[in-house]
Design an enzyme around this catalytic site. Sequence first.
Site, PDB file in Angstrom:
ATOM      1  N   CYS A  45       0.745  -1.245   0.053  1.00  0.00           N
ATOM      2  CA  CYS A  45       0.157   0.066  -0.079  1.00  0.00           C
ATOM      3  C   CYS A  45       0.819   1.250   0.155  1.00  0.00           C
ATOM      4  O   CYS A  45       0.480   2.202  -0.682  1.00  0.00           O
ATOM      5  CB  CYS A  45      -0.921   0.115   1.133  1.00  0.00           C
ATOM      6  SG  CYS A  45      -2.021  -1.374   1.358  1.00  0.00           S
TER       7      CYS A  45
HETATM    8  C1  BEZ Z   1       0.508  -4.445   1.736  1.00  0.00           C
HETATM    9  O1  BEZ Z   1      -0.026  -3.667   1.272  1.00  0.00           O
HETATM   10  O2  BEZ Z   1       1.868  -4.661   1.834  1.00  0.00           O
HETATM   11  C2  BEZ Z   1      -0.303  -5.572   2.041  1.00  0.00           C
HETATM   12  C3  BEZ Z   1      -1.396  -5.271   2.965  1.00  0.00           C
HETATM   13  C4  BEZ Z   1      -2.422  -6.401   3.393  1.00  0.00           C
HETATM   14  C5  BEZ Z   1      -1.812  -7.643   2.938  1.00  0.00           C
HETATM   15  C6  BEZ Z   1      -0.939  -7.820   2.386  1.00  0.00           C
HETATM   16  C7  BEZ Z   1       0.039  -6.808   1.985  1.00  0.00           C
END
Ligand code: BEZ
Length: 211
Positions: A45
């Site tokens: 994210c």
């Molecule tokens: C991420 O944004 O890295 C992420 C968020 C939730 C689950 C897996 C990865």
Amino acid sequence: MAIQLGDIAPDFTQESTEGPINFHDWIGDSWCVLFSHPADYTPVCTTELGAAASLKGDFEKRHVKIIGLSVDPLSDHEAWSKDIEETQGTALNFPLLADADRRVSDLYGMIHPQADNTLTVRSVFIIDPKKKIRLTLTYPASTGRNFEEIMRVIDSLQLTDQHKLATPVNWTQGQDCIIVPAVSNEEAEKLFPAGFTEIKPYLRTTPQPSH
Ligand code: BEZ
């Protein structure tokens, strides 16, 4: 029922990093990309929001406003945005909805319980100035989205709203377009002065009209 293409985007009022947002008023007469991400302080994210922020100028050229969302509180959004600026080199320059009460996530079906019971998946909605849903995309949490692809779809939608054209596989700005089957060859000659190539009666291409 899931939100479908052609539906009017559900309206809402929710807190954001830029103050309370009434969605339809905020969109105004722009296009909009509404996208959810699973959670603040997560690596994928962080890269997505940095990339989206760095494309703000390209979105603005196309009269598109972008707005993110997760089910985190405003205080987390505000603190995390400093990390985005530090690690991605671009400060957040669009609102992030703080949807801790899931008002918007539930309205838009952004939580897929069989994938994760509490976090939003990576949903994307492209909404036109009439507030119609023009694209929906759903990515899993483990895969960061390609914002250039989202931009490509906007280019296609804006072009094909203006001309009786469609865009072929992997099309990008400046490449040949497809004349829609409802247009006769006679009409195509008038509509597309640059001419067209008939590969099959149902497959005719023409240079992209200037825009
Ligand atoms: C991420 O944004 O890295 C992420 C968020 C939730 C689950 C897996 C990865």
